[in-house]
Motif scaffolding. Structure first.
Motif, PDB file in Angstrom:
ATOM      1  N   LEU A 125      -2.289   9.332  10.565  1.00 21.36           N
ATOM      2  CA  LEU A 125      -2.568   8.030   9.982  1.00 21.36           C
ATOM      3  C   LEU A 125      -2.111   6.833  11.081  1.00 21.36           C
ATOM      4  O   LEU A 125      -1.051   6.616  11.358  1.00 21.36           O
ATOM      5  CB  LEU A 125      -1.844   7.731   8.846  1.00 21.36           C
ATOM      6  CG  LEU A 125      -2.454   8.946   7.665  1.00 21.36           C
ATOM      7  CD1 LEU A 125      -1.793   8.465   6.343  1.00 21.36           C
ATOM      8  CD2 LEU A 125      -3.843   8.622   7.436  1.00 21.36           C
ATOM      9  N   SER A 171      -3.386  -1.532  -3.392  1.00 20.55           N
ATOM     10  CA  SER A 171      -3.941  -0.279  -3.181  1.00 20.55           C
ATOM     11  C   SER A 171      -4.015   0.468  -4.550  1.00 20.55           C
ATOM     12  O   SER A 171      -3.422   0.417  -5.330  1.00 20.55           O
ATOM     13  CB  SER A 171      -3.146   0.227  -2.266  1.00 20.55           C
ATOM     14  OG  SER A 171      -1.796   0.741  -2.694  1.00 20.55           O
ATOM     15  N   LEU A 193       4.406  10.144  -1.345  1.00 25.34           N
ATOM     16  CA  LEU A 193       3.711   8.663  -1.028  1.00 25.34           C
ATOM     17  C   LEU A 193       4.988   7.652  -0.394  1.00 25.34           C
ATOM     18  O   LEU A 193       6.031   7.756  -1.464  1.00 25.34           O
ATOM     19  CB  LEU A 193       3.266   8.265  -2.238  1.00 25.34           C
ATOM     20  CG  LEU A 193       1.673   8.780  -2.343  1.00 25.34           C
ATOM     21  CD1 LEU A 193       1.148   8.201  -3.467  1.00 25.34           C
ATOM     22  CD2 LEU A 193       0.939   8.552  -1.154  1.00 25.34           C
ATOM     23  N   ILE A 211      -6.835  10.560   3.642  1.00 26.93           N
ATOM     24  CA  ILE A 211      -7.315   9.452   3.685  1.00 26.93           C
ATOM     25  C   ILE A 211      -8.464   9.347   4.815  1.00 26.93           C
ATOM     26  O   ILE A 211      -8.431   9.844   5.731  1.00 26.93           O
ATOM     27  CB  ILE A 211      -6.188   8.587   4.245  1.00 26.93           C
ATOM     28  CG1 ILE A 211      -5.422   8.366   2.900  1.00 26.93           C
ATOM     29  CG2 ILE A 211      -6.780   7.124   4.737  1.00 26.93           C
ATOM     30  CD1 ILE A 211      -4.120   7.107   3.275  1.00 26.93           C
ATOM     31  N   THR A 234       0.875  -1.175   0.036  1.00 26.20           N
ATOM     32  CA  THR A 234      -0.142  -0.043  -0.074  1.00 26.20           C
ATOM     33  C   THR A 234       0.876   1.194   0.171  1.00 26.20           C
ATOM     34  O   THR A 234       2.189   1.354   0.554  1.00 26.20           O
ATOM     35  CB  THR A 234      -0.996  -0.043   1.286  1.00 26.20           C
ATOM     36  OG1 THR A 234      -1.860   1.081   1.158  1.00 26.20           O
ATOM     37  CG2 THR A 234      -0.268   0.058   2.471  1.00 26.20           C
ATOM     38  N   ASN A 249      -2.109  14.477   7.408  1.00 24.69           N
ATOM     39  CA  ASN A 249      -2.864  13.400   6.434  1.00 24.69           C
ATOM     40  C   ASN A 249      -2.961  14.285   5.267  1.00 24.69           C
ATOM     41  O   ASN A 249      -3.869  14.670   4.904  1.00 24.69           O
ATOM     42  CB  ASN A 249      -3.922  13.149   7.159  1.00 24.69           C
ATOM     43  CG  ASN A 249      -4.680  12.165   6.146  1.00 24.69           C
ATOM     44  OD1 ASN A 249      -4.478  11.553   5.216  1.00 24.69           O
ATOM     45  ND2 ASN A 249      -6.168  11.917   6.587  1.00 24.69           N
ATOM     46  N   ALA A 265       1.277   4.986   1.021  1.00 25.96           N
ATOM     47  CA  ALA A 265       0.447   6.078   2.049  1.00 25.96           C
ATOM     48  C   ALA A 265       1.933   7.020   2.484  1.00 25.96           C
ATOM     49  O   ALA A 265       2.841   6.672   2.363  1.00 25.96           O
ATOM     50  CB  ALA A 265       0.074   5.397   3.198  1.00 25.96           C
ATOM     51  N   TYR A 314      -4.789   7.615  -5.873  1.00 25.20           N
ATOM     52  CA  TYR A 314      -5.442   8.506  -4.819  1.00 25.20           C
ATOM     53  C   TYR A 314      -6.262   9.682  -5.693  1.00 25.20           C
ATOM     54  O   TYR A 314      -6.922  10.220  -4.878  1.00 25.20           O
ATOM     55  CB  TYR A 314      -4.265   9.294  -4.207  1.00 25.20           C
ATOM     56  CG  TYR A 314      -3.878   8.551  -2.970  1.00 25.20           C
ATOM     57  CD1 TYR A 314      -4.219   8.905  -1.660  1.00 25.20           C
ATOM     58  CD2 TYR A 314      -2.633   7.691  -3.025  1.00 25.20           C
ATOM     59  CE1 TYR A 314      -3.935   8.439  -0.385  1.00 25.20           C
ATOM     60  CE2 TYR A 314      -2.503   7.124  -1.976  1.00 25.20           C
ATOM     61  CZ  TYR A 314      -2.881   7.474  -0.765  1.00 25.20           C
ATOM     62  OH  TYR A 314      -2.288   6.411   0.333  1.00 25.20           O
TER      63      TYR A 314
END
Length: 604
Positions: free
Chosen positions: A195, A561, A138, A535, A128, A531, A130, A564
């Motif tokens: 997160l 995943s 990312l 998310i 994933t 964040n 993030a 975005y």
């Protein structure tokens, strides 16, 4: 096999009133360069994506010793260098992970070696993307499994260095989970602005049968097999699993993970798919830092061999529904050759021992908005798609309804009835030499389940049409992880799959090139603080024909995943009334004139 030529004649009435006869000759072979289907497979020579999740068994390590040997790898899609193009990351089980930089027009550059994302390999599963350190770039979190050495199972966190390189720092952040991990998701469960992380793990072979052989086993626990919840405490993660009420046992075979607001109270909940006898878990957020497992009060029954899942509003009522996949074949022959169907005696033993009712088929749990769900998978026409892995609900034809893409297949089917008979014959063999010979050939006797992945068009009113052939998803492969993204920024969703023993597949969506008048709106959310990618946000698009709703939650399907950029499709006659964003902190933004056929950036 190549199909014979088909000749079609059509009489068209032209504007001049004259009649012309057009004889069209076509070869029905799914040509790679044709745009007559919704999807076209992009060749590896065009894309430069040559990743192949190659799996090789030996006498010690094979599907009979490790049942998840052929569960495949994942896909993570996201813009890792902030150039406006979605890049692609693949996990490998016995081969190196690979990272590809999107150069535009379905051309990709392999930057694996430079990026160092394959510097610490191991048996990698879920992936994933993030922004873990909240710097606007990312990062990549990779799950690992299979290895008996816990040190080689530690999950990996690759922090983005802003120059197409990454530094592995899972230990530093406190999330080097060493369970048998399948997948993970970052989300803000306590709504404090940063997160947090949930990791699902799976049990091992000796616990596949459960209560039938070992009464009371559901009370046994093992942290290597359990779901883990990590709270973000100022940039370092703390394992709060037990305190938060996240429960598991040695029968927990976590394969699917969905993070979604299932009871519509603006707090994220968890749905976890469990393989074998243990029922799926549904953890409802209690808004006080804890969760409560409530599957029995919310669902009448669940899938039995639950694999991947997705949470999405499939009927446009503003409520998140749940899709779970199982392994029920489509045809009668394979159903009879498959040892995964319900057994009445086994069902009664499990039910009387406190297990929840489960049935071996795909399910769509329809959210009724009152804390309960109705199962409509058979009614919808999606219950039988063979040995299935990743469900992805998204609008692929831009008509305003979410369609469903499903990966399926298995390299070595140990549930095949002929194979089970072979095992019995081997046990009954009196000659020791012949028995040893049969044992040596045992794995070779396992059949392969291989065929096209499925894609279903959402017709509305909870009805789906199998559009696998008509939409061009006709490649015979064994696929596991999958993700969608608008890879060429043309306003439609393309598909990426991670295949076992085959080169990964890239399917280009030809909707824009087809000349259809359907519309779209791509939305990029810009969050703040810890964040940056927002998310957990909930976006509602109100049009002249109704509403569409999506959540910003990239971890979806199976071990994968998605991008975005949120994609909304609309029929040609439709127009937008309003876009509404409910941000993770509860703030609401609205836009009554967002435009159409564009990328809309919304900043909190």
């Amino acid at each position: 096999m190549q199909k014979p030529f088909k000749i079609y004649a059509q009489v068209l009435n032209c504007f001049s009133g004259r009649l012309f006869l057009f004889v069209l000759v076509a070869i029905s072979t799914g040509c790679n360069n044709s745009n007559d289907k919704l999807f076209t497979k992009v060749s590896a020579s065009t894309s430069n994506i040559s990743f192949k999740n190659l799996l090789v068994e030996d006498e010690e390590f094979n599907v009979l010793n490790y049942p998840y040997f052929y569960n495949g790898g994942g896909v993570a899609v996201g813009d890792i260098n902030n150039d406006g193009l979605a890049d692609v990351f693949f996990t490998g089980n016995m081969v190196k992970n690979r990272l590809y930089l999107n150069k535009g027009n379905f051309k990709f550059e392999d930057i694996t070696e430079k990026s160092t994302v394959a510097s610490m390999q191991g048996w990698c599963t879920g992936a994933t993307m993030a922004d873990v350190n909240a710097d606007g770039w990312l990062d990549i979190y990779v799950c690992r499994s299979a290895d008996g050495n816990p040190a080689k199972r530690k999950n990996l966190l690759f922090i983005n260095n802003h120059d197409n390189t990454f530094t592995e720092q899972a230990e530093k952040y406190g999330i080097a989970d060493n369970g048998y991990s399948t997948h993970a998701a970052f989300f803000d469960y306590d709504r404090d602005g940063d997160l947090d992380l949930v990791v699902i793990n799976h049990s091992l072979k000796e616990y596949m049968q459960g209560q039938q052989q070992k009464p009371g086993i559901r009370q046994q626990t093992n942290p290597d097999f359990s779901t883990h919840l990590y709270r973000n405490d100022n940039g370092h993660y703390t394992n709060v699993t037990e305190a938060a009420g996240i429960t598991s046992n040695v029968l927990s075979f976590g394969l699917g993970l969905a993070v979604s607001d299932l009871n519509n109270d603006s707090w994220p909940d968890l749905y976890i798919s469990n393989d074998f006898n243990e029922a799926d878990y549904c953890f409802i957020n209690q808004k006080d830092g804890t969760f409560r497992e409530m599957s029995r009060s919310m669902f009448s029954y669940t899938s039995l061999f639950s694999m991947g899942n997705d949470a999405a509003d499939i009927n446009n009522d503003g409520l998140e529904d749940i899709i779970t996949l199982d392994m029920l074949p489509e045809g009668n022959y394979l159903q009879k050759m498959h040892n995964g169907a319900e057994n009445f005696d086994k069902f009664q033993i499990l039910f009387n021992s406190g297990f929840f009712p489960q049935y071996s088929r795909n399910m769509i749990q329809l959210n009724r908005g009152d804390g309960t769900f109705d199962e409509v998978g058979q009614f919808a026409g999606l219950s039988n798609t063979d040995w299935s892995w990743a469900p992805l609900a998204a609008d692929f034809d831009d008509d305003g309804n979410k369609d469903i893409f499903i990966t399926n297949g298995y390299v070595k089917d140990y549930t095949d009835m002929d194979y089970i008979k072979y095992n019995v014959d081997m046990i009954m063999e009196k000659d020791p030499d012949k028995q040893r010979e049969m044992m040596t050939k045992r794995t070779d006797k396992l059949p392969t389940i291989k065929g096209p992945n499925y894609i279903f068009k959402n017709e509305g009113k909870l009805k789906f049409t199998n559009s696998t052939t008509t939409w061009g998803i006709n490649e015979s492969v064994v696929s596991a992880g999958a993700a969608y993204a608008d890879l060429d920024n043309d306003g439609d969703l393309d598909i990426v799959t991670n295949n076992c023993n085959e080169i990964a597949s890239i399917y280009r969506n030809n909707l824009r090139e087809s000349g259809k008048a359907n519309k779209y709106l791509n939305i990029k959310l810009v969050g703040n603080g810890k964040n940056p990618f927002a998310i957990g946000s909930k976006i509602t698009l109100t049009t002249t024909t109704g509403i569409q709703m999506q959540e910003m939650m990239p971890s979806r399907g199976f071990q994968s995943s998605v991008d975005y950029i949120l994609h909304f499709g609309m029929a040609a006659k439709d127009s937008i009334i309003q876009v509404k964003v409910i941000w993770p902190n509860g703030i609401i933004s609205t836009d009554a004139s967002p435009g159409i056929n564009k990328l809309l950036s919304i900043d909190i």
